[in-house]
Scaffold this motif. Structure first.
Motif, PDB file in Angstrom:
ATOM      1  N   LEU A  89       0.830  -1.212   0.000  1.00 56.36           N
ATOM      2  CA  LEU A  89       0.000   0.000   0.000  1.00 56.36           C
ATOM      3  C   LEU A  89       0.864   1.262   0.000  1.00 56.36           C
ATOM      4  O   LEU A  89       0.546   2.235  -0.704  1.00 56.36           O
ATOM      5  CB  LEU A  89      -0.920  -0.010   1.216  1.00 56.36           C
ATOM      6  CG  LEU A  89      -1.938  -1.160   1.274  1.00 56.36           C
ATOM      7  CD1 LEU A  89      -2.722  -1.108   2.574  1.00 56.36           C
ATOM      8  CD2 LEU A  89      -2.893  -1.112   0.081  1.00 56.36           C
ATOM      9  N   LEU A  90       1.949   1.246   0.761  1.00 55.34           N
ATOM     10  CA  LEU A  90       2.859   2.397   0.750  1.00 55.34           C
ATOM     11  C   LEU A  90       3.482   2.579  -0.633  1.00 55.34           C
ATOM     12  O   LEU A  90       3.684   3.713  -1.085  1.00 55.34           O
ATOM     13  CB  LEU A  90       3.949   2.200   1.801  1.00 55.34           C
ATOM     14  CG  LEU A  90       3.503   2.286   3.261  1.00 55.34           C
ATOM     15  CD1 LEU A  90       4.647   1.868   4.187  1.00 55.34           C
ATOM     16  CD2 LEU A  90       3.041   3.708   3.604  1.00 55.34           C
ATOM     17  N   GLY A  91       3.789   1.465  -1.306  1.00 51.12           N
ATOM     18  CA  GLY A  91       4.344   1.556  -2.656  1.00 51.12           C
ATOM     19  C   GLY A  91       3.363   2.136  -3.652  1.00 51.12           C
ATOM     20  O   GLY A  91       3.740   2.920  -4.538  1.00 51.12           O
ATOM     21  N   LEU A  92       2.096   1.763  -3.533  1.00 56.30           N
ATOM     22  CA  LEU A  92       1.069   2.336  -4.415  1.00 56.30           C
ATOM     23  C   LEU A  92       1.003   3.853  -4.248  1.00 56.30           C
ATOM     24  O   LEU A  92       0.964   4.600  -5.239  1.00 56.30           O
ATOM     25  CB  LEU A  92      -0.293   1.725  -4.092  1.00 56.30           C
ATOM     26  CG  LEU A  92      -0.670   0.419  -4.782  1.00 56.30           C
ATOM     27  CD1 LEU A  92      -2.006  -0.081  -4.245  1.00 56.30           C
ATOM     28  CD2 LEU A  92      -0.744   0.606  -6.297  1.00 56.30           C
ATOM     29  N   ARG A  93       0.970   4.286  -2.999  1.00 58.93           N
ATOM     30  CA  ARG A  93       0.922   5.732  -2.758  1.00 58.93           C
ATOM     31  C   ARG A  93       2.159   6.422  -3.329  1.00 58.93           C
ATOM     32  O   ARG A  93       2.068   7.474  -3.963  1.00 58.93           O
ATOM     33  CB  ARG A  93       0.817   6.009  -1.251  1.00 58.93           C
ATOM     34  CG  ARG A  93       0.873   7.504  -0.939  1.00 58.93           C
ATOM     35  CD  ARG A  93       1.163   7.795   0.511  1.00 58.93           C
ATOM     36  NE  ARG A  93       1.427   9.221   0.666  1.00 58.93           N
ATOM     37  CZ  ARG A  93       2.621   9.793   0.537  1.00 58.93           C
ATOM     38  NH1 ARG A  93       3.687   9.050   0.250  1.00 58.93           N
ATOM     39  NH2 ARG A  93       2.765  11.105   0.686  1.00 58.93           N
ATOM     40  N   ALA A  94       3.342   5.835  -3.106  1.00 59.34           N
ATOM     41  CA  ALA A  94       4.579   6.455  -3.593  1.00 59.34           C
ATOM     42  C   ALA A  94       4.578   6.579  -5.112  1.00 59.34           C
ATOM     43  O   ALA A  94       4.996   7.603  -5.663  1.00 59.34           O
ATOM     44  CB  ALA A  94       5.778   5.623  -3.126  1.00 59.34           C
ATOM     45  N   LEU A  95       4.101   5.550  -5.809  1.00 60.87           N
ATOM     46  CA  LEU A  95       4.084   5.604  -7.270  1.00 60.87           C
ATOM     47  C   LEU A  95       3.114   6.664  -7.774  1.00 60.87           C
ATOM     48  O   LEU A  95       3.423   7.402  -8.724  1.00 60.87           O
ATOM     49  CB  LEU A  95       3.710   4.229  -7.829  1.00 60.87           C
ATOM     50  CG  LEU A  95       3.752   4.100  -9.355  1.00 60.87           C
ATOM     51  CD1 LEU A  95       5.153   4.377  -9.883  1.00 60.87           C
ATOM     52  CD2 LEU A  95       3.284   2.707  -9.790  1.00 60.87           C
ATOM     53  N   ASP A 102      -0.496  13.768  -6.708  1.00 59.16           N
ATOM     54  CA  ASP A 102      -1.862  14.002  -6.226  1.00 59.16           C
ATOM     55  C   ASP A 102      -2.116  13.137  -4.991  1.00 59.16           C
ATOM     56  O   ASP A 102      -2.350  11.937  -5.107  1.00 59.16           O
ATOM     57  CB  ASP A 102      -2.868  13.675  -7.326  1.00 59.16           C
ATOM     58  CG  ASP A 102      -4.273  14.157  -7.012  1.00 59.16           C
ATOM     59  OD1 ASP A 102      -4.735  13.924  -5.889  1.00 59.16           O
ATOM     60  OD2 ASP A 102      -4.911  14.772  -7.893  1.00 59.16           O
ATOM     61  N   GLU A 103      -2.075  13.735  -3.808  1.00 55.10           N
ATOM     62  CA  GLU A 103      -2.289  13.001  -2.566  1.00 55.10           C
ATOM     63  C   GLU A 103      -3.720  12.472  -2.470  1.00 55.10           C
ATOM     64  O   GLU A 103      -3.953  11.395  -1.919  1.00 55.10           O
ATOM     65  CB  GLU A 103      -1.995  13.902  -1.360  1.00 55.10           C
ATOM     66  CG  GLU A 103      -0.527  14.251  -1.173  1.00 55.10           C
ATOM     67  CD  GLU A 103       0.245  13.095  -0.534  1.00 55.10           C
ATOM     68  OE1 GLU A 103      -0.345  12.016  -0.337  1.00 55.10           O
ATOM     69  OE2 GLU A 103       1.429  13.286  -0.222  1.00 55.10           O
ATOM     70  N   ARG A 104      -4.655  13.228  -3.021  1.00 54.79           N
ATOM     71  CA  ARG A 104      -6.052  12.774  -2.981  1.00 54.79           C
ATOM     72  C   ARG A 104      -6.234  11.495  -3.771  1.00 54.79           C
ATOM     73  O   ARG A 104      -6.923  10.569  -3.340  1.00 54.79           O
ATOM     74  CB  ARG A 104      -6.950  13.875  -3.547  1.00 54.79           C
ATOM     75  CG  ARG A 104      -8.427  13.515  -3.634  1.00 54.79           C
ATOM     76  CD  ARG A 104      -9.246  14.736  -4.031  1.00 54.79           C
ATOM     77  NE  ARG A 104     -10.628  14.395  -4.303  1.00 54.79           N
ATOM     78  CZ  ARG A 104     -11.107  14.084  -5.498  1.00 54.79           C
ATOM     79  NH1 ARG A 104     -10.273  14.057  -6.544  1.00 54.79           N
ATOM     80  NH2 ARG A 104     -12.382  13.793  -5.669  1.00 54.79           N
ATOM     81  N   LEU A 105      -5.596  11.436  -4.932  1.00 55.73           N
ATOM     82  CA  LEU A 105      -5.671  10.230  -5.745  1.00 55.73           C
ATOM     83  C   LEU A 105      -4.988   9.063  -5.032  1.00 55.73           C
ATOM     84  O   LEU A 105      -5.457   7.922  -5.102  1.00 55.73           O
ATOM     85  CB  LEU A 105      -5.014  10.474  -7.102  1.00 55.73           C
ATOM     86  CG  LEU A 105      -5.055   9.295  -8.084  1.00 55.73           C
ATOM     87  CD1 LEU A 105      -6.489   8.923  -8.437  1.00 55.73           C
ATOM     88  CD2 LEU A 105      -4.270   9.627  -9.353  1.00 55.73           C
ATOM     89  N   GLY A 106      -3.897   9.352  -4.342  1.00 53.87           N
ATOM     90  CA  GLY A 106      -3.230   8.299  -3.581  1.00 53.87           C
ATOM     91  C   GLY A 106      -4.145   7.686  -2.538  1.00 53.87           C
ATOM     92  O   GLY A 106      -4.196   6.457  -2.386  1.00 53.87           O
ATOM     93  N   LEU A 107      -4.867   8.540  -1.804  1.00 57.84           N
ATOM     94  CA  LEU A 107      -5.807   8.042  -0.807  1.00 57.84           C
ATOM     95  C   LEU A 107      -6.904   7.217  -1.470  1.00 57.84           C
ATOM     96  O   LEU A 107      -7.299   6.153  -0.965  1.00 57.84           O
ATOM     97  CB  LEU A 107      -6.416   9.217  -0.042  1.00 57.84           C
ATOM     98  CG  LEU A 107      -7.499   8.871   0.988  1.00 57.84           C
ATOM     99  CD1 LEU A 107      -6.951   7.946   2.070  1.00 57.84           C
ATOM    100  CD2 LEU A 107      -8.075  10.151   1.603  1.00 57.84           C
ATOM    101  N   ALA A 320      -6.230   4.740 -12.733  1.00 58.51           N
ATOM    102  CA  ALA A 320      -6.732   5.739 -11.792  1.00 58.51           C
ATOM    103  C   ALA A 320      -6.496   7.152 -12.280  1.00 58.51           C
ATOM    104  O   ALA A 320      -7.313   8.045 -12.046  1.00 58.51           O
ATOM    105  CB  ALA A 320      -6.071   5.549 -10.435  1.00 58.51           C
ATOM    106  N   GLY A 321      -5.378   7.397 -12.948  1.00 65.40           N
ATOM    107  CA  GLY A 321      -5.041   8.757 -13.345  1.00 65.40           C
ATOM    108  C   GLY A 321      -4.969   8.966 -14.827  1.00 65.40           C
ATOM    109  O   GLY A 321      -4.421   9.963 -15.291  1.00 65.40           O
TER     110      GLY A 321
END
Length: 520
Positions: A89-95, A102-107, A320-321
């Motif tokens: 999950l941390l790796g997904l956010r980092a990528l 975009d922190e919102r997209l990460g969440l 997602a993006g």
């Protein structure tokens, strides 16, 4: 605190809370026994080596490190899976932060990932996929940092992740050609494939294969032979519908909707139409792996649903993006919410399958002579239940034999049973596997010595408790064989699992092996 910081802290809080909840679930609320694969890998960890019959050593190393600290418990066996799930999950956010900032997209993506049953299972069951997927995820993160953003320090880090991935699962080698194809087909970055960074990464990653190769060179290349047989290359069969079965399996695992979103992203951002290096990178780190296993299905008929799971890591970020975020949320928000909700319900149900057992029993229909255990068709968690009950019955027979002055040898017909009995029987004894003498495939147990198959003289005259066999199968190998016993495990009146058990006296040795040659 600005909005970006709030989303950042919310993402970290969500990952931390879920990780703690998983640990609490394993410690206090998990109703499931170890899966056969988990018990098998735990048994590996009791005899540490540079490689094993079918897989690399990392899963055994991680289990042994955890058990050395916390003891030989289910919690200790599964703890590395929970930690690897948090790293994923941390790796997904980092990528996402590196690609879209975009922190919102990460969440959002982390939240959606938590509703996927396959992600939840991978973060609780300690199989090779737990460390493998985490290693692949962070290899993507560091490789994107190096190849697209130009951070030279990230190449060795990516190499370290590839090294760990190879030690976990041999298909990690697919990562290197996928990256090479991205660089070769992206003109602005093409020169980087000839620069030292790429080759440093590849060289470090290749070191992960060194212990595997050296071990196999001294063990008749059994891993290669096993992989060849597992993939279907030992047979001349050709399955023209295999790719369709493969695609159907992926649709079931990802609830249809998420697979469609991924396929749309793969088509929309195909290299001939996408000029952005970031999105081209995500595409190349996703589709080739998926295509490899889809083509593989022509030989194996469809394969296992988890085989291409790493293909979706970069693909999930691309999907997602890959469009304007606000319009994407407006146009597909209802579908995302609905299927995230369905996934969450399925995920929670898998954690406590007893809650939905009445509904599953109704859907499965009544038991019949042809289908004595209809629940097994609908409930994937049945493979994780009943093993402690089997071990209890085996221990009861062991105690009876000991009262008569007999110390029995425990042996199972399949490697899946041997690991479970070794973990759950009193004293966690060594359990032999005689499957290769009964027509089953070979396993790690055929390499460990002493064994009843390779060292029959050491077991001559001994009494065996044999699990998973019928008396007629082993009558020639013993002087006296008692009638076959049947052990049943039921929940709320539903038959969940059955096992056969035989007590045999006066071991003579197995005179035959599997017909048609060795099966790997």
């Amino acid at each position: 605190m600005d909005a970006g910081s709030r989303y950042c802290w919310a993402t970290f809080a969500l990952i931390g809370a879920v990780t703690l909840a998983r640990l609490g679930y394993l410690a206090f609320g998990c109703p499931f026994d170890l899966a056969p694969d988990e018990a098998h890998y735990w048994d590996w960890s009791r005899q540490l080596d540079w490689c094993y019959y079918s897989k690399g050593p990392l899963v055994a190393w991680l289990i042994r490190a955890s058990c050395a600290i916390l003891g030989e418990t289910m919690f200790a066996v599964r703890l590395p899976a929970v930690l690897c799930g948090g790293l994923l999950l941390l790796g997904l956010r980092a990528l996402i932060l590196q690609v879209y900032h975009d922190e919102r997209l990460g969440l959002m993506v982390v939240g959606v990932a938590l509703t996927l049953p396959l992600v939840a299972a991978g973060a609780l069951l300690m199989t090779i996929d737990a460390p493998f997927v985490a290693a692949w995820m962070w290899a993507i993160v560091f490789t994107h940092r190096a190849a697209v953003l130009g951070s030279s320090w990230a190449w060795p880090c990516a190499g370290g992740c590839v090294l760990l991935g190879v030690l976990a699962k041999h298909t990690m080698i697919l990562f290197i050609p996928s990256l090479a194809l991205f660089l070769l087909t992206t003109p602005p970055l093409r020169s980087r494939i000839a620069q030292p960074g790429f080759w440093i990464m590849a060289s470090i990653g290749a070191l992960g294969g060194l212990p595997v190769l050296l071990w196999n060179a001294t063990h008749d290349w059994v891993t290669l032979l096993h992989t060849r047989g597992h993939a279907g290359f030992d047979a001349l069969a050709f399955h023209p519908l295999g790719p369709l079965r493969f695609l159907g399996g992926q649709a079931v695992v990802f609830l249809g909707f998420w697979l469609v979103l991924w396929l749309v992203a793969m088509w929309k951002h195909r290299p001939t139409c996408e000029g952005c290096p970031h999105r081209r990178f995500l595409w190349w780190m996703s589709l080739p792996t998926f295509a490899f296993f889809a083509l593989f299905a022509l030989k194996n008929g469809g394969g296992e649903p988890n085989w291409p799971v790493v293909a979706y890591l970069a693909g999930m970020v691309l999907a997602a993006g890959g469009r304007d975020l606000e319009s994407g949320v407006r146009s597909q928000g209802s579908g995302v919410i609905i299927f995230a909700g369905i996934g969450l319900v399925v995920t929670l149900s898998l954690h406590q399958s007893m809650w939905v057992q009445p509904a599953l029993a109704w859907l499965a229909g009544p038991a019949s002579e042809e289908r004595p255990m209809p629940m097994r068709r609908l409930d994937p968690t049945v493979r994780l239940r009943g093993w402690r009950h089997l071990a209890y019955e085996v221990d009861r027979l062991r105690a009876e034999l000991r009262e008569r002055g007999v110390e029995p040898v425990l042996a199972a017909a399949r490697w899946t049973q041997a690991g479970e009995l070794a973990f759950y029987c009193e004293g966690q004894p060594r359990v032999a596997c005689i499957g290769s003498a009964l027509g089953d495939r070979h396993s790690q147990y055929d390499l460990w010595r002493p064994s009843p198959l390779a060292d029959a003289d050491l077991y001559a005259g001994r009494t065996f408790i044999l699990i998973g066999v019928h008396a007629d199968q082993v009558r020639d190998a013993f002087a006296d064989v008692e009638p076959t016993c049947r052990i049943e495990y039921r929940e709320n009146g539903h038959l969940i699992a059955t096992h056969t058990l035989v007590i045999a006296h006066g071991f003579l040795g197995f005179r035959t092996t599997s017909a048609g040659g060795r099966r790997y």
